[in-house]
Design a protein around this motif. Structure first.
Motif, PDB file in Angstrom:
ATOM      1  N   LYS A 233       0.858  -1.149   0.161  1.00  0.00           N
ATOM      2  CA  LYS A 233      -0.022   0.196   0.147  1.00  0.00           C
ATOM      3  C   LYS A 233       0.903   1.249  -0.102  1.00  0.00           C
ATOM      4  CE  LYS A 233      -3.588   2.361   2.571  1.00  0.00           C
ATOM      5  NZ  LYS A 233      -4.647   2.382   3.738  1.00  0.00           N
ATOM      6  N   LYS A 234       2.056   1.192   0.853  1.00  0.00           N
ATOM      7  CA  LYS A 234       2.736   2.415   0.939  1.00  0.00           C
ATOM      8  C   LYS A 234       3.382   2.611  -0.481  1.00  0.00           C
ATOM      9  CE  LYS A 234       6.679   4.256   3.655  1.00  0.00           C
ATOM     10  NZ  LYS A 234       7.471   4.027   4.759  1.00  0.00           N
ATOM     11  N   GLU A 237       1.046   3.961  -2.992  1.00  0.00           N
ATOM     12  CA  GLU A 237       0.588   5.442  -2.829  1.00  0.00           C
ATOM     13  C   GLU A 237       1.626   6.516  -3.081  1.00  0.00           C
ATOM     14  OE1 GLU A 237      -0.101   5.996   1.524  1.00  0.00           O
ATOM     15  OE2 GLU A 237      -1.964   5.033   1.089  1.00  0.00           O
ATOM     16  N   SER A 241       1.408   9.155  -6.113  1.00  0.00           N
ATOM     17  CA  SER A 241       2.154  10.789  -5.842  1.00  0.00           C
ATOM     18  C   SER A 241       2.985  11.112  -6.863  1.00  0.00           C
ATOM     19  CB  SER A 241       2.409  10.867  -4.382  1.00  0.00           C
ATOM     20  OG  SER A 241       3.986  10.067  -4.260  1.00  0.00           O
TER      21      SER A 241
END
Length: 317
Positions: A233-234, A237, A241
């Motif tokens: 998930k990190k 993201e 970004s």
């Protein structure tokens, strides 16, 4: 309507009508034009200055952003000053050579801008899909070479168009219903056959709109596929970004461009002033919003700008 009775005696002079149908509102229309131009200049000059000043921003991504900023400044400068002369002082005359020169440089800048957007999409594709090879695939020198290739490509593609138009015979009507010169609009005033020019204009549109935007769509399609495959998930993201600002800018340029072309080609029932306003939104709004989007959505650029502003204020204090 009075302008249509004022045909210039000099056969080399054309008249830019401004926003036909809204002549009475020209003074009011000049306000958003001026604001867009000022914001565009300030924002893009600030980004250029910041990237040149900060050694840590000397990266391919920010070099591409500088190239885009230069095309933004050129686009606005090629359109707005002449538009304001029309709005404020009613200076509508322009020679054929001046008209074709403006058209050549404006179209060349737009095609160069399209090449920069393609390179930016490829930059994000390599950063997301091939991160370990990014430093070797996209170096600063290679980015500069790609920018030069894009500029030369644009010049070679656009140059035949004004040369073809300059050879045409023109009728007594030399009134252009626009605030800037466009080769096709000038060609339509000719008494001669403009089939070749129409076909060549279509070729330019296919290259600029079809090929380049297809490459951009392909790059982001591959990016989205790669992002969806990320399990963390990190990492998911972080990947999103890094692309958010780029994707917003791509949509900001591509959607108005596509919409403007579609209305010109197939919107015969649309009022002339609507066509003109849409064409100018495509030229003025993206250059104004581009530095704002990057300033807000790019963390590194935002932090550098904040630090620089703090240093400036501390020195003044």
């Amino acid at each position: 309507m009075g302008d249509f009775n004022l045909t210039p005696s000099d056969p080399s002079v054309f008249i830019l009508m401004g926003i036909y149908g809204l002549e009475a509102a020209h003074l009011w229309i000049s306000i958003p034009f001026s604001m867009c131009y000022i914001i565009s200049l300030l924002g893009n000059v600030m980004i250029l200055f910041l990237v040149c000043k900060e050694q840590t921003l000397h990266k391919p991504m920010y070099l591409l952003l500088c190239m885009l900023g230069l095309t933004d400044i050129a686009t606005s400068t090629l359109v707005v000053p002449k538009a304001l002369c029309i709005f404020w002082f009613n200076l509508k005359d322009i020679t054929l050579s001046g008209c074709l020169t403006q058209s050549f440089f404006l179209n060349m800048v737009l095609v160069t801008q399209s090449s920069v957007l393609v390179t930016m999409a490829f930059d994000r594709y390599v950063a997301i899909c091939k991160p370990l090879r990014y430093p070797t695939i996209l170096t600063n020198v290679r980015i500069m070479k790609l920018g030069l290739v894009g500029l030369v490509r644009a010049a070679l593609i656009i140059l035949p168009l004004p040369l073809l138009v300059s050879r045409l015979p023109f009728c007594t009507n030399r009134l252009i219903p626009q605030i800037y010169c466009e080769s096709i609009a000038v060609a339509k005033l000719s008494c001669g056959d403009i089939t070749v020019i129409r076909m060549y204009g279509l070729v330019i549109m296919i290259i600029n709109m079809g090929l380049d935007q297809s490459l951009i769509a392909l790059s982001y399609g591959l990016i989205i596929r790669a992002v969806l495959r990320i399990s963390s998930k990190k990492a998911h993201e972080k990947a999103l970004s890094t692309c958010t600002a780029h994707l917003c800018v791509m949509l900001l340029y591509c959607i108005p461009s596509l919409f403007s072309v579609m209305t010109q080609r197939f919107g015969q029932g649309i009022a002339p002033h609507v066509h003109i306003i849409l064409a100018n939104i495509y030229l003025l709004v993206p250059p104004m919003l581009n530095p704002i989007i990057y300033g807000v959505l790019t963390k590194e650029l935002r932090e550098k700008l904040g630090r620089y502003m703090c240093r400036v204020w501390s020195v003044k204090a």
